[in-house]
Design a protein around this motif. Sequence first.
Motif, PDB file in Angstrom:
ATOM      1  N   LYS A  11      51.255  25.761  45.746  1.00  0.00           N
ATOM      2  CA  LYS A  11      52.917  26.147  45.339  1.00  0.00           C
ATOM      3  C   LYS A  11      53.727  25.121  46.224  1.00  0.00           C
ATOM      4  CE  LYS A  11      51.495  30.758  44.309  1.00  0.00           C
ATOM      5  NZ  LYS A  11      52.018  32.041  43.709  1.00  0.00           N
ATOM      6  N   GLU A 168      46.817  34.800  34.054  1.00  0.00           N
ATOM      7  CA  GLU A 168      47.201  35.132  35.505  1.00  0.00           C
ATOM      8  C   GLU A 168      48.505  36.099  35.037  1.00  0.00           C
ATOM      9  OE1 GLU A 168      47.033  32.046  38.744  1.00  0.00           O
ATOM     10  OE2 GLU A 168      48.829  31.730  37.612  1.00  0.00           O
ATOM     11  N   GLY A 174      50.675  37.033  43.891  1.00  0.00           N
ATOM     12  CA  GLY A 174      51.222  36.879  45.283  1.00  0.00           C
ATOM     13  C   GLY A 174      51.847  38.280  45.587  1.00  0.00           C
TER      14      GLY A 174
END
Length: 257
Positions: A11, A168, A174
């Motif tokens: 990221k 996902e 996260g």
Amino acid sequence: MRRFLVAGNWKMNTTKESGAQLAKALVTEVPEENQAVEVLVCPPFPYLTTVGDIVNGSGVGFGAQNCYQEAPGAYTGETATEMLTDIGCRSVILGHSERRHILKETDANINLKVKKALDAGLQVILCVGELQSERESEQTDAVLNTQMTGGLEGVDAAAFDQIVVAYEPVWAIGTGLTATPDQAESAHQYLRNWLKEHYSAEIADSTRILYGGSVKPDNAKELLSQENVDGALVGGASLKPDLFIPIIQAAAELSAG
Ligand code: PEP
């Protein structure tokens, strides 16, 4: 048999120095002749060449987190696939939930990028996944269908040796929440069946479907041992060698039987 792929999505993290250290740690741990597991890292654009130079010739590949659908030209701030291949980058993540939900990319935008990246010879990791509210209202399959249909519109069967799908669930990215192995397997089964219905049994059988969403050393083996889970797309844990390497090892152990 499908070869496991473990990909790290860094990221918008690392510095040039910390990214280089991370790449060096992986190169040391992943054997050059690494047949069992394909390993990939996707650093931020400014560090692609630094990381690429470090992993070059090793068992670790490097990819980008995005690209643009046009040839080089007047597109301020964008990155062309020609630039990625020019530096030896072989993969690109497209349709990540952060790009869909924060940067407001639509399936139509993603589809243009997918086609351009495929034309450039890049491996495309196409991410799909539902929001928590969509799961709660039993829309998961419908969302996956829309994102697969939109993202792959006009993509023909011949391109599938360059395509990887990543499931996902947005609520697991996260957040520390992970899909249970059953939830992951059920979504992966849906996606494999989707590939069979829209392409062919051969493509469904050979296309890798990764799971992503808070994969860590302590849940990797159980997730990766599901029949239709062919690897992991790893965010947070890919930034720490002591977390990422055990995930690669879990895949290697499973592929060794
Ligand atoms: C991701 O960014 O693709 C991801 C799965 O992140 P995390 O592992 O941190 O949930």
